[in-house]
Design a protein around this motif. Sequence first.
Motif, PDB file in Angstrom:
ATOM      1  N   VAL A  86     -15.173 -32.138  16.496  1.00 13.05           N
ATOM      2  CA  VAL A  86     -16.194 -31.893  17.512  1.00 13.05           C
ATOM      3  C   VAL A  86     -15.648 -31.029  18.642  1.00 13.05           C
ATOM      4  CG1 VAL A  86     -17.687 -32.966  19.239  1.00 13.05           C
ATOM      5  CG2 VAL A  86     -17.408 -34.028  16.993  1.00 13.05           C
ATOM      6  N   THR A  87     -14.473 -31.380  19.156  1.00  9.43           N
ATOM      7  CA  THR A  87     -13.918 -30.678  20.314  1.00  9.43           C
ATOM      8  C   THR A  87     -13.368 -29.297  19.961  1.00  9.43           C
ATOM      9  OG1 THR A  87     -11.804 -31.843  19.992  1.00  9.43           O
ATOM     10  CG2 THR A  87     -13.365 -32.797  21.557  1.00  9.43           C
ATOM     11  N   ALA A  88     -13.291 -28.973  18.665  1.00  5.29           N
ATOM     12  CA  ALA A  88     -12.835 -27.641  18.254  1.00  5.29           C
ATOM     13  C   ALA A  88     -13.924 -26.588  18.408  1.00  5.29           C
ATOM     14  CB  ALA A  88     -12.351 -27.669  16.807  1.00  5.29           C
ATOM     15  N   GLY A  89     -15.194 -27.030  18.600  1.00  2.00           N
ATOM     16  CA  GLY A  89     -16.292 -26.079  18.737  1.00  2.00           C
ATOM     17  C   GLY A  89     -16.656 -25.402  17.431  1.00  2.00           C
ATOM     18  N   ASN A  90     -17.431 -24.328  17.530  1.00  2.00           N
ATOM     19  CA  ASN A  90     -17.872 -23.578  16.353  1.00  2.00           C
ATOM     20  C   ASN A  90     -18.570 -24.515  15.366  1.00  2.00           C
ATOM     21  OD1 ASN A  90     -18.256 -21.324  14.762  1.00  2.00           O
ATOM     22  ND2 ASN A  90     -16.277 -21.482  13.747  1.00  2.00           N
ATOM     23  N   TRP A  91     -19.604 -25.200  15.845  1.00  2.00           N
ATOM     24  CA  TRP A  91     -20.300 -26.214  15.042  1.00  2.00           C
ATOM     25  C   TRP A  91     -21.123 -25.607  13.905  1.00  2.00           C
ATOM     26  CZ3 TRP A  91     -22.638 -29.517  19.610  1.00  2.00           C
ATOM     27  CH2 TRP A  91     -21.589 -30.129  20.296  1.00  2.00           C
ATOM     28  N   ARG A  92     -21.501 -24.352  14.024  1.00  3.09           N
ATOM     29  CA  ARG A  92     -22.252 -23.644  12.978  1.00  3.09           C
ATOM     30  C   ARG A  92     -23.558 -24.347  12.607  1.00  3.09           C
ATOM     31  NH1 ARG A  92     -17.482 -21.446   8.821  1.00  3.09           N
ATOM     32  NH2 ARG A  92     -16.240 -20.417  10.454  1.00  3.09           N
ATOM     33  N   GLY A  93     -24.218 -24.906  13.607  1.00  8.70           N
ATOM     34  CA  GLY A  93     -25.518 -25.518  13.371  1.00  8.70           C
ATOM     35  C   GLY A  93     -25.482 -26.899  12.760  1.00  8.70           C
ATOM     36  N   ARG A  94     -24.299 -27.459  12.565  1.00 10.67           N
ATOM     37  CA  ARG A  94     -24.217 -28.794  11.953  1.00 10.67           C
ATOM     38  C   ARG A  94     -24.757 -29.861  12.892  1.00 10.67           C
ATOM     39  NH1 ARG A  94     -17.945 -28.649  10.471  1.00 10.67           N
ATOM     40  NH2 ARG A  94     -18.005 -27.400  12.383  1.00 10.67           N
ATOM     41  N   TRP A  95     -24.524 -29.688  14.205  1.00 10.49           N
ATOM     42  CA  TRP A  95     -24.979 -30.646  15.209  1.00 10.49           C
ATOM     43  C   TRP A  95     -25.600 -29.861  16.357  1.00 10.49           C
ATOM     44  CZ3 TRP A  95     -19.349 -30.546  14.640  1.00 10.49           C
ATOM     45  CH2 TRP A  95     -18.943 -31.173  13.449  1.00 10.49           C
TER      46      TRP A  95
END
Length: 280
Positions: A86-95
């Motif tokens: 989560v804290t790495a970012g770059n969620w790509r629309g997953r959340w």
Amino acid sequence: MKNTLMGLALAGLGLMAGINTAWAGATLDRVMARKTVVVVADGSYPPFSFMNDKNQMDGLDVELAKLVAQRLGVTLRFETPSWEVVTAGNWRGRWDVCICSMTPDQKRARVLDFVTAYYDSPTVVVTSVGNTELKKAADINGKRIGVEQGSSYERYLQRDLEMGIFSSRKVNYPFEKVRIAPYSSEDLAYQDLALGAGKRIDAVVSNMGAARFRMSKVPGKFQIVGEPLYNEENWIVVDKGDAEWKQKIQAVFAELKADGSIDRLTKKWIGVPATSPAAK
């Protein structure tokens, strides 16, 4: 001819408006199209988010997420990925949004957008009852300390926590070095601590609200040592780069602050109203 040209011009403007709408606020478009908001929460972080006796998600963050979904007019789905992911970012629309008691720091702010603060909480040292070696924060020096992997508490134990991004708060380190024991969840850290100090770990660094909740569930097992290490703001977070979605979530939380919902829920779950100046 004039009418034809005007019609073409208006059609062109309509097309451009459609393009702008599609590209501005992709997250909001996605949420409204599927009628569901996907919220990140920690599955084992009571009293903020956890599985209750009915095997349902419960806690402060969970109740807030339900209110957010109601204000958006959509259904709610929780997901509980690892904190490091989560804290790495770059969620790509997953959340879509993390209603998960996240502490802002310099490194996270490079990959995530911090939306709004919603409560304050002290960070404390927790050890087993009967442990006489730990009486104050400085006593964790050289000890084996359990902490959730990827959390701000782990960064603190590494002496690498920089919170001065939205405020002038400074973090002090009363210890030189500790032996960090990273866990995938705080549940596992507390399970090892329950075996007795020194068995696997000597203490856990955690949120005071979480510590008190666990102490209430297993009386006589844990104790808080000394004064709090530092006070932290907890923020709502979205993936970086979608200004319209960030503004929408800000607006929803502004309503929840104004109508007293946040104070009501913080009183219910941690015993005090939200205290952060930014959360008022």
